[in-house]
Design an enzyme around this catalytic site. Structure first.
Site, PDB file in Angstrom:
ATOM      1  N   CYS A 130       0.849  -1.228  -0.082  1.00 45.01           N
ATOM      2  CA  CYS A 130       0.114  -0.081   0.058  1.00 45.01           C
ATOM      3  C   CYS A 130       1.015   1.339  -0.005  1.00 45.01           C
ATOM      4  O   CYS A 130       1.496   1.715  -0.958  1.00 45.01           O
ATOM      5  CB  CYS A 130      -0.951  -0.005   1.162  1.00 45.01           C
ATOM      6  SG  CYS A 130      -2.369   1.030   0.800  1.00 45.01           S
TER       7      CYS A 130
ATOM      8  N   HIS B 183      -3.807  -5.247   0.233  1.00 46.37           N
ATOM      9  CA  HIS B 183      -3.267  -5.881   1.719  1.00 46.37           C
ATOM     10  C   HIS B 183      -3.196  -7.272   2.162  1.00 46.37           C
ATOM     11  O   HIS B 183      -4.404  -7.413   2.593  1.00 46.37           O
ATOM     12  CB  HIS B 183      -4.044  -4.898   2.766  1.00 46.37           C
ATOM     13  CG  HIS B 183      -3.674  -3.605   3.003  1.00 46.37           C
ATOM     14  ND1 HIS B 183      -2.746  -3.132   3.608  1.00 46.37           N
ATOM     15  CD2 HIS B 183      -4.187  -2.324   2.314  1.00 46.37           C
ATOM     16  CE1 HIS B 183      -2.577  -1.785   3.790  1.00 46.37           C
ATOM     17  NE2 HIS B 183      -3.459  -1.255   2.851  1.00 46.37           N
TER      18      HIS B 183
ATOM     19  N   GLU C  63      -1.992  -8.895   4.264  1.00 43.93           N
ATOM     20  CA  GLU C  63      -2.026  -9.251   5.682  1.00 43.93           C
ATOM     21  C   GLU C  63      -3.193  -8.866   6.276  1.00 43.93           C
ATOM     22  O   GLU C  63      -3.485  -9.378   7.364  1.00 43.93           O
ATOM     23  CB  GLU C  63      -0.783  -8.314   6.375  1.00 43.93           C
ATOM     24  CG  GLU C  63      -1.016  -6.851   6.521  1.00 43.93           C
ATOM     25  CD  GLU C  63      -1.374  -5.718   5.570  1.00 43.93           C
ATOM     26  OE1 GLU C  63      -0.936  -6.510   4.253  1.00 43.93           O
ATOM     27  OE2 GLU C  63      -2.033  -4.732   5.600  1.00 43.93           O
TER      28      GLU C  63
END
Ligand SMILES: *[C@@H]1O[C@H](CO)[C@@H](O)[C@H](O)[C@H]1NC(C)=O
Ligand SMILES: *[C@@H]1O[C@H](CO)[C@@H](O)[C@H](O)[C@H]1NC(C)=O
Ligand SMILES: *[C@@H]1O[C@H](CO)[C@@H](O)[C@H](O)[C@H]1NC(C)=O
Ligand SMILES: *[C@@H]1O[C@H](CO)[C@@H](O)[C@H](O)[C@H]1NC(C)=O
Length: 323
Positions: free
Chosen positions: A133, A244, A246
């Site tokens: 990001c 993202h 994660e």
């Protein structure tokens, strides 16, 4: 008898040494105790009372889930300390968040590690970097020397990836199972949480970016702006995603559209494992065991922040642990 033995053993020895040499040249030994650094960033208003800089815990857990240990990188070290740290760790993750892409400590540290990584890789030391990001955006700013971003409607949307032709044989995706690649191309698994993007137009018309990175996927926002969503460098182990992975595994806020389906989790796990495997190709190490132990994230205690932010937990990072 002796002659007979030679007849048998000499060809066998030749075959064996050929085989061994091939193994040596194709697969250098791997480091199965990789340690990856994560850049901290300055705390903003909601986190200020906790401390000076932070790392979201989801990035730590993400790398740990791939089989690595994590060293948080404070924003308060001296240049000499950053240099020393670079030669102690096996890879770097530049996380998402909110920091100025040109003037922040985060941006300066990203650029310093980027330059050291290019140098190391040019001299035969494999050192991988991953940007997520804001980290993706930061890498485009560092490589091009310019901020080429455009405002997009992408602050809260999960999307499938529009893979380019190059994705199939990219280092990042070539070992993904075929069914997972298909899922990633049709199911909205990639969590987007950014107000700025780099358009395909700006990316491909910039010589530095075009020459340095291969575009692996793109996306379109609701206003019809086509932006770059996944890249890997042509000649360096440098990777970045505007989305993202994660969060699929470790963030649960309902303020954001974050997919938690079985395929979303599987995809995110593959991404984590991919990058940790890259870090296994690096053999940097800490000066001694004490230094290594002192630098690791295990010394820090995460803080609960789900009530005031989009992160379940964060780590406050100071410069006490590493010197
Ligand atoms: C390209 O980058 C510039 C900043 O250098 C920005 O003003 C412009 O909106 C961008 N255009 C597109 C189409 O992305
Ligand atoms: C993929 O690309 C097509 C063509 O540019 C576009 O219409 C579509 O919205 C894109 N899909 C996503 C998920 O971004
Ligand atoms: C973000 O998207 C999710 C799912 O579509 C929605 O439930 C949530 O309210 C949105 N958040 C904001 C701040 O608009
Ligand atoms: C490890 O190195 C540091 C210097 O960085 C030194 O102060 C310390 O005594 C060393 N510890 C051991 C156990 O060798």
């Amino acid at each position: 008898m002796a002659i007979l033995r030679l007849d048998v053993y000499v060809p066998l020895l030749c075959v064996f040494s050929l085989f061994r040499c091939q193994l040596c040249s194709v697969e250098p030994p791997l480091n199965h105790r990789p340690i990856i650094g994560i850049l901290a960033q300055k705390t903003s208003y909601r986190f200020e009372n906790f401390g000076h800089s932070f790392v979201a815990a989801s990035y730590v857990k993400y790398l740990e889930s791939g089989g690595a240990r994590v060293v948080p990188i404070s924003i308060d070290l001296t240049e000499a300390q950053y240099q020393k740290l670079f030669y102690s760790i096996n890879g770097l993750l530049i996380p998402g968040g909110g920091a100025n892409l040109v003037t922040s400590e985060y941006s300066k540290n990203a650029e310093l590690f980027y330059k050291l990584a290019l140098q190391a890789n040019d001299h035969g030391t494999y050192f991988p970097i991953w940007g997520t990001c804001l980290g993706f955006e930061e890498l485009t700013v560092i490589t091009s020397g310019r901020k080429l971003l455009i405002n997009t409607d992408t602050s809260n949307v999960s999307l499938p990836l529009n893979f380019t032709k190059g994705a199939q044989d990219s280092r990042m995706f070539k070992n993904f199972p075929v069914d997972l690649m298909k899922a990633l191309a049709v199911e909205p698994l990639a969590a987007n949480s950014h107000r700025w993007s780099i358009s395909v137009k700006n990316f491909t018309s910039n010589t530095e970016l075009r020459n340095f990175y291969k575009i692996l996927s793109t996306n379109m926002d609701s206003k019809g702006i086509e932006f770059v969503s996944t890249i890997e460098a042509h000649s360096y182990p440098i990777y970045a995603v505007q989305w993202h992975p994660e969060k699929n595994l470790f963030e649960w806020t309902k303020k954001k559209d974050i997919p938690h389906t079985a395929n979303a989790v599987k995809m995110a796990s593959y991404m984590a494992e991919f990058f940790v495997n890259e870090a296994r190709k690096n053999w940097h190490q800490f000066f001694n065991k004490t230094e290594e132990e002192n630098a690791l994230i295990y010394h820090y205690v995460p803080i609960y922040t789900a009530d005031i932010s989009i992160y379940e937990q964060i780590y406050i990072i100071d410069n006490k642990a590493f010197s």
